[in-house]
Enzyme design. Structure first.
Site, short mmCIF file in Angstrom:
data_model
loop_
_atom_site.label_atom_id
_atom_site.label_comp_id
_atom_site.label_asym_id
_atom_site.label_seq_id
_atom_site.Cartn_x
_atom_site.Cartn_y
_atom_site.Cartn_z
N HIS A 83 42.88 -23.26 20.68
CA HIS A 83 42.25 -23.03 21.97
C HIS A 83 42.08 -21.53 22.19
CE1 HIS A 83 41.61 -22.86 26.23
NE2 HIS A 83 41.31 -24.14 26.19
N TYR A 212 41.47 -20.50 35.65
CA TYR A 212 42.24 -19.76 36.65
C TYR A 212 41.32 -19.53 37.85
CZ TYR A 212 45.43 -18.45 32.83
OH TYR A 212 46.32 -18.46 31.78
N PRO A 304 55.95 -18.65 34.68
CA PRO A 304 55.04 -19.36 33.77
C PRO A 304 53.62 -18.80 33.76
CG PRO A 304 55.46 -20.66 35.74
CD PRO A 304 56.31 -19.44 35.86
N LYS A 308 54.71 -17.62 28.36
CA LYS A 308 55.44 -16.90 27.32
C LYS A 308 56.82 -17.49 27.02
CE LYS A 308 52.53 -13.39 26.82
NZ LYS A 308 51.53 -13.58 25.79
N TYR A 393 47.69 -11.72 25.92
CA TYR A 393 47.69 -13.12 26.33
C TYR A 393 48.18 -14.03 25.22
CZ TYR A 393 45.60 -17.21 28.75
OH TYR A 393 45.39 -18.40 29.40
#
Ligand code: APR
Length: 396
Positions: A83, A212, A304, A308, A393
């Site tokens: 992804h 997001y 969250p 990570k 990221y």
């Protein structure tokens, strides 16, 4: 518990006693077995609970490399999906970042954490690893010397003392590892002042990207898990209880914040699980206290916001396994001495990025909100900023 309190009680031993059968404890257990090091895992809950606990699902490229390196990636190869795109929906429109083509050019691998835990457990047990379920570590003692021990309550209520060379606390934030730290152990804590309602929906993903959304009513997030299951997050007021919102209100709010009217409706389904998460960070100043080592959530809790937690846990478990092997096989204590500093470098870097993400996704008017919009605009327009984002990221 003192030595004398153990008289008449069960006594067992292992070179390394591992507390907790999450990603940290099970990766560590597998790697120790592969190095021929005697270990045992003590897990507070039952096998079913461990196997069915839905958690994170985005694995960093480094995590996949660790699992592949040690032959623990069979399930991942079979059903993990690469992804590499995220989509931001804001008051100023929407934009997508093809992050697998930015930065270091790495994608995430989506693989539900409970499936990873199931693979790790099967590999560990298959290799002859010892694990005691429904066995709660209640205290770690003797860690300031070279004969540490763990007092653990067995399912029948007996307390057994496990003698060890080293104890690896992989038992999370509320575990016995943290509970047994010496007085004066320093902990850095930050409450980000934001809460999320975390939802697991029996619904196919509605976007082909991580979504997001920032909205005057608060943040909303969309993360694919499998073809039929999607994770959603909704920012909520502090103090909200998980059951406060009806399913209808949840979906209406998600549609509103994700701006379904502009970009298409969400595919609804039954809410399977819900939890409220207060976004907090918490890092111990050291991950070593004599013969006691901490890894995963036991050593540091990360919000969250940037997924990570599990990735740090795997990284730390590999470093710790190698350091134990160097010490026990080659008599070289140096890697164990460096373990905490090496992990903390990664932990603080992840914390910094997670904090940056929180500030990207939440703002309080007027100043924070102005900063947040400017940060988002910079991410939308600056290639340099996008490369940095992609590297942080997916990286760990
Ligand atoms: N004795 C034995 N086991 C314990 C005890 C105890 N006193 N306390 C907790 N445990 C067990 C829990 O039941 C759990 O199975 O320790 C395990 C810790 O596992 P995780 O919570 O999964 O933590 P970790 O292995 O550090 O994984 C890190 O994965 O999804 C993410 O958010 C999660 O960041 C976390 C990460």
């Amino acid at each position: 518990m003192t030595d004398s309190q153990h008289i008449g009680k069960g006594r067992e031993s292992a070179d390394i006693v591992i507390l907790g059968a999450g990603p940290a404890g099970l990766v560590l257990g597998n790697l120790l077995l592969r190095s021929g090091i005697d270990c045992v895992v003590l897990e507070r809950t039952g096998r079913d609970h461990v196997l069915n606990r839905a958690r994170a699902g985005f694995l960093a490229a480094h995590t996949v490399r660790v699992l592949r390196r040690h032959g623990l990636d069979e399930g991942l190869r079979r059903s993990g999906r690469e992804h590499g795109v995220c989509e931001f929906r804001t008051e100023d429109g929407r934009f997508r970042l093809d992050y697998q083509r930015l930065g270091n050019g790495e994608p995430h691998t989506v693989y539900p954490q409970h499936e990873l835990v199931a693979d790790l457990l099967a590999a560990y047990v298959g290799a002859g690893g010892r694990i005691h379920f429904d066995t709660e570590a209640v205290e770690v003692g003797g860690a300031d010397g070279d004969r540490p021990w763990v007092a653990a309550r067995e399912p029948d209520g007996r307390t057994v003392r496990w003698d060890a060379r080293y104890v690896a606390a992989c038992d999370g934030r509320h575990g016995a590892g943290r509970g047994s730290l010496p007085e004066g152990a320093v902990r850095h804590h930050r409450d980000h002042g934001v809460s999320w309602l975390g939802l697991l929906a029996e619904a196919p993903p509605s976007l082909d990207a991580v979504g997001y959304a920032t909205h005057p009513r608060g943040f909303a997030g969309h993360m694919a898990r499998t073809a039929d299951i999607t994770r959603y997050y909704l920012q909520c007021d502090r103090g909200t209880a998980a059951g406060d919102w009806s399913e209808e209100r949840i979906w209406d709010e998600l549609d509103l914040r994700m701006r379904s009217a502009d970009y298409g409706p969400l595919r609804r389904g039954r809410i399977l699980q819900r939890t409220v998460v207060d976004l907090e960070s918490d890092v111990l100043a050291s991950l070593r206290y004599g013969s006691l080592f901490l890894a995963g959530d036991a050593g540091g809790l990360i919000s969250p916001a940037a997924a990570k937690g599990a990735n740090l846990a795997v990284l730390e478990a590999e470093l710790l396994a190698e350091a134990f092997a160097d010490d026990l096989h080659r008599g070289d204590p140096e890697p164990l001495a460096r373990y905490s500093d090496r992990c903390l470098t990664h932990i603080w870097r992840a914390q910094e990025f997670s904090h940056w993400m929180i500030r990207l996704l939440h703002g309080a008017p007027p100043f924070q909100e102005g900063m947040r919009r400017s940060r988002m605009e910079s991410l939308r327009t600056s290639r340099t900023h996008q490369d940095w984002f992609a590297e942080q990221y997916v990286g760990i």
